[in-house]
Motif scaffolding. Sequence first.
Motif, PDB file in Angstrom:
ATOM      1  N   MET A  33       0.860  -1.164   0.000  1.00  0.00           N
ATOM      2  CA  MET A  33       0.000   0.000   0.000  1.00  0.00           C
ATOM      3  C   MET A  33       0.905   1.226   0.000  1.00  0.00           C
ATOM      4  O   MET A  33       1.896   1.266   0.719  1.00  0.00           O
ATOM      5  N   HIS A  34       0.592   2.174  -0.844  1.00  0.00           N
ATOM      6  CA  HIS A  34       1.380   3.398  -0.853  1.00  0.00           C
ATOM      7  C   HIS A  34       0.472   4.584  -1.147  1.00  0.00           C
ATOM      8  O   HIS A  34      -0.617   4.437  -1.675  1.00  0.00           O
ATOM      9  N   VAL A  35       0.955   5.723  -0.802  1.00  0.00           N
ATOM     10  CA  VAL A  35       0.238   6.970  -1.043  1.00  0.00           C
ATOM     11  C   VAL A  35       1.136   7.847  -1.888  1.00  0.00           C
ATOM     12  O   VAL A  35       2.309   8.031  -1.589  1.00  0.00           O
ATOM     13  N   LYS A  36       0.590   8.375  -2.970  1.00  0.00           N
ATOM     14  CA  LYS A  36       1.355   9.287  -3.821  1.00  0.00           C
ATOM     15  C   LYS A  36       1.032  10.706  -3.371  1.00  0.00           C
ATOM     16  O   LYS A  36      -0.113  11.129  -3.377  1.00  0.00           O
ATOM     17  N   LEU A  37       2.061  11.411  -2.951  1.00  0.00           N
ATOM     18  CA  LEU A  37       1.884  12.760  -2.427  1.00  0.00           C
ATOM     19  C   LEU A  37       2.101  13.805  -3.511  1.00  0.00           C
ATOM     20  O   LEU A  37       3.008  13.687  -4.320  1.00  0.00           O
ATOM     21  N   GLY A  38       1.276  14.819  -3.515  1.00  0.00           N
ATOM     22  CA  GLY A  38       1.511  15.978  -4.357  1.00  0.00           C
ATOM     23  C   GLY A  38       2.319  16.967  -3.521  1.00  0.00           C
ATOM     24  O   GLY A  38       1.853  17.409  -2.480  1.00  0.00           O
ATOM     25  N   LEU A  39       3.532  17.272  -3.937  1.00  0.00           N
ATOM     26  CA  LEU A  39       4.430  18.100  -3.134  1.00  0.00           C
ATOM     27  C   LEU A  39       4.758  19.410  -3.835  1.00  0.00           C
ATOM     28  O   LEU A  39       4.888  19.453  -5.053  1.00  0.00           O
ATOM     29  N   GLU A  40       4.900  20.444  -3.048  1.00  0.00           N
ATOM     30  CA  GLU A  40       5.413  21.721  -3.546  1.00  0.00           C
ATOM     31  C   GLU A  40       6.695  22.019  -2.794  1.00  0.00           C
ATOM     32  O   GLU A  40       6.755  21.836  -1.573  1.00  0.00           O
ATOM     33  N   MET A  41       7.723  22.442  -3.536  1.00  0.00           N
ATOM     34  CA  MET A  41       9.006  22.744  -2.892  1.00  0.00           C
ATOM     35  C   MET A  41       9.835  23.635  -3.793  1.00  0.00           C
ATOM     36  O   MET A  41       9.558  23.772  -4.982  1.00  0.00           O
TER      37      MET A  41
END
Length: 92
Positions: A33-41
Amino acid sequence: MKKKPKTTTTTLPSSEVDPTLPIIKIVSEEEEMHVKLGLEMEDETHKMLVKWGKEVASDEDYINIAISDGIKHLISSDNSDSLNKEDTLPLV
């Protein structure tokens, strides 16, 4: 219960070469199980994380990326209704 190995062949896309792979046997599978994160950096932070990721990535990680990308390519193919022999993933 031991799962029966599945055999598959495919041709993966590449911008540099068009490798045709020999038969690849799937000998086991693990569900993750994994979660794909939307990231801002910031750009510098992105570069730093990419560098760190490349330092710890294993050959197995690169293989999984290539296989996943190849499957995504086949699924999203414009010619999905009439796949040619080279684009099929026959499971035995």
